[in-house]
Scaffold this active site. Sequence first.
Site, PDB file in Angstrom:
ATOM      1  N   GLN A 136      47.148  44.506  75.499  1.00 43.86           N
ATOM      2  CA  GLN A 136      47.575  44.434  77.043  1.00 43.86           C
ATOM      3  C   GLN A 136      47.244  45.893  77.575  1.00 43.86           C
ATOM      4  O   GLN A 136      46.501  45.854  78.526  1.00 43.86           O
ATOM      5  CB  GLN A 136      48.733  43.938  77.162  1.00 43.86           C
ATOM      6  CG  GLN A 136      48.996  43.682  78.711  1.00 43.86           C
ATOM      7  CD  GLN A 136      49.965  42.741  79.219  1.00 43.86           C
ATOM      8  OE1 GLN A 136      50.321  41.686  79.073  1.00 43.86           O
ATOM      9  NE2 GLN A 136      51.206  43.411  79.219  1.00 43.86           N
ATOM     10  N   ALA A 166      63.306  37.583  83.135  1.00 47.70           N
ATOM     11  CA  ALA A 166      63.973  37.523  82.119  1.00 47.70           C
ATOM     12  C   ALA A 166      64.229  38.958  81.815  1.00 47.70           C
ATOM     13  O   ALA A 166      63.798  39.277  80.576  1.00 47.70           O
ATOM     14  CB  ALA A 166      63.454  36.745  80.941  1.00 47.70           C
ATOM     15  N   HIS A 215      62.133  46.354  80.200  1.00 48.91           N
ATOM     16  CA  HIS A 215      61.541  46.494  81.425  1.00 48.91           C
ATOM     17  C   HIS A 215      62.075  47.485  82.367  1.00 48.91           C
ATOM     18  O   HIS A 215      61.833  47.917  83.182  1.00 48.91           O
ATOM     19  CB  HIS A 215      62.207  45.061  82.202  1.00 48.91           C
ATOM     20  CG  HIS A 215      61.262  43.822  81.479  1.00 48.91           C
ATOM     21  ND1 HIS A 215      62.108  42.838  81.021  1.00 48.91           N
ATOM     22  CD2 HIS A 215      60.046  43.288  81.224  1.00 48.91           C
ATOM     23  CE1 HIS A 215      61.155  41.906  80.440  1.00 48.91           C
ATOM     24  NE2 HIS A 215      60.171  42.144  80.794  1.00 48.91           N
ATOM     25  N   SER A 247      61.913  39.039  76.213  1.00 50.48           N
ATOM     26  CA  SER A 247      62.372  37.962  76.882  1.00 50.48           C
ATOM     27  C   SER A 247      62.672  36.608  75.968  1.00 50.48           C
ATOM     28  O   SER A 247      63.370  35.858  76.035  1.00 50.48           O
ATOM     29  CB  SER A 247      61.580  37.540  78.122  1.00 50.48           C
ATOM     30  OG  SER A 247      61.339  38.580  78.955  1.00 50.48           O
TER      31      SER A 247
HETATM   32  P1  AMP Z   1      56.540  40.907  80.471  1.00 48.35           P
HETATM   33  O1  AMP Z   1      57.707  40.597  81.172  1.00 48.35           O
HETATM   34  O2  AMP Z   1      56.828  40.609  79.163  1.00 48.35           O
HETATM   35  O3  AMP Z   1      55.144  40.467  81.032  1.00 48.35           O
HETATM   36  O4  AMP Z   1      56.723  42.732  80.475  1.00 48.35           O
HETATM   37  C1  AMP Z   1      56.575  43.413  81.393  1.00 48.35           C
HETATM   38  C2  AMP Z   1      56.389  44.856  81.000  1.00 48.35           C
HETATM   39  O5  AMP Z   1      57.395  45.129  80.201  1.00 48.35           O
HETATM   40  C3  AMP Z   1      55.024  45.016  80.290  1.00 48.35           C
HETATM   41  O6  AMP Z   1      54.178  46.096  80.582  1.00 48.35           O
HETATM   42  C4  AMP Z   1      55.566  45.023  78.806  1.00 48.35           C
HETATM   43  O7  AMP Z   1      54.764  45.812  77.843  1.00 48.35           O
HETATM   44  C5  AMP Z   1      56.578  45.766  79.074  1.00 48.35           C
HETATM   45  N1  AMP Z   1      57.891  45.704  78.112  1.00 48.35           N
HETATM   46  C6  AMP Z   1      58.205  44.419  77.433  1.00 48.35           C
HETATM   47  N2  AMP Z   1      59.098  44.504  76.351  1.00 48.35           N
HETATM   48  C7  AMP Z   1      59.290  45.804  76.214  1.00 48.35           C
HETATM   49  C8  AMP Z   1      60.243  46.854  75.421  1.00 48.35           C
HETATM   50  N3  AMP Z   1      61.001  46.299  74.556  1.00 48.35           N
HETATM   51  N4  AMP Z   1      60.111  47.990  75.473  1.00 48.35           N
HETATM   52  C9  AMP Z   1      59.232  48.504  76.534  1.00 48.35           C
HETATM   53  N5  AMP Z   1      58.547  47.793  77.449  1.00 48.35           N
HETATM   54  C10 AMP Z   1      58.391  46.360  77.379  1.00 48.35           C
END
Ligand code: AMP
Length: 279
Positions: A154, A32, A37, A187
Site C-alpha cells: 500500500q 478500530a 495508528h 484491527s
Molecule cells: P488501517 O486502519 O488498517 O487502514 O491503517 C491505517 C494506517 O495505520 C495505515 O497507514 C497502516 O499502515 C498503519 N498501521 C496499521 N497497523 C500498524 C502497525 N501495527 N504499526 C504501524 N502502523 C500501522
Amino acid sequence: MLIFKEKQSLTDYLSGIQKAAKRIGYVPTMGALHKGHLSLIHESNSENDLTVCSIFVNPTQFNDKDDLEKYPRPIENDIELLLKAGCSILFLPSKEDMYPANEEQPKFEFGDKERILEGEFRNGHFQGVSQIVDKFLKIIPAYNLYIGQKDFQQCYIIKELVKKQNYPVFIHISPTIREQDGLAMSSRNTRLTSSQRANAALIYQCLISIQSKKSIQSFPIIKKECWDLMKKKGVEPDYIELADAETLELLTDFDNQKRMVVLVAVKIGDVRLIDNLLL
Ligand code: AMP
C-alpha cells in the site's frame, strides 16, 4: 478535537489553516485504533502544527463482503484515543459524501504492482485504496502524510499515486508496532480466538527466521519450512514472497545487491493478516 462529518466543511476550515501557513499532518485510517495508528498520530503531532486523522472504512477496497461487514467500528473508543493522543481534527465522512451516487471513479495505472501479492488475492483492492486516498488528498491539503510500513505494498501504491497526481505532500513511512510476541498490531487481531491469537505469533517468527537464515540457506528452502510450519498450526499462507524493497519486483532468491523485503499474508480461520520485514 474538532470532528467534521462533511468534506465541504472540512475543506473550508482547512483552507483557512493553510492561509495561515500552518503545517497539516494527515493520518488516514479505517478506525478500530491501536498503538500502531497512534504512533502515526504522535509522529504527525511532533512535525506539524495540527494533525488530521480520518476514520473511514472504505468499501471500494474490500473485495470480501464479509470482511467489510465484520470490520470493527468502535467509534466512541477511537474518539477517546484520539483525544488522548492530542489529535486536532477527526474527519468522519459518510459513504455517500465520499462516493456520491453516479460519480464515476477514476482508474489508476500501476501495472503489475497492483496485481501481485495483495492484488492477486484482493482483486481491485489497490484501485479502491487509490480512489479513497486521492479523494482525501483533494479534501485535506496535507504537508505531511503518515502511513505504516505494515501495509508495505500500500505504501508503494500511495507513493506512485502521489507522484502521478502531483500532490505536494511528503510521505512518511512509520515502522510497524508489534505486540510482545511480535504479532503486528492490526484491527483484525481482535477477531482471533485465543488459540488462533497464540498461533498468529508464527507470522513474525517466520519473518525473523527468513532474516536470520538468509546468508546460509536459499529463499525457497526457508519459505517451504515456514509454509509447512504455519500450515501445521492452522495458519494458512496465501503467500510468502521476497521482493525488491524499492521496486516491489518479486525475487526468486536472496540478492545482497538489493534492499529486500519479505511479505506474508495468511488466513487464520476467516481472519486475514499481513506482515512484512525488511531484510
Ligand atoms: P488501517 O486502519 O488498517 O487502514 O491503517 C491505517 C494506517 O495505520 C495505515 O497507514 C497502516 O499502515 C498503519 N498501521 C496499521 N497497523 C500498524 C502497525 N501495527 N504499526 C504501524 N502502523 C500501522
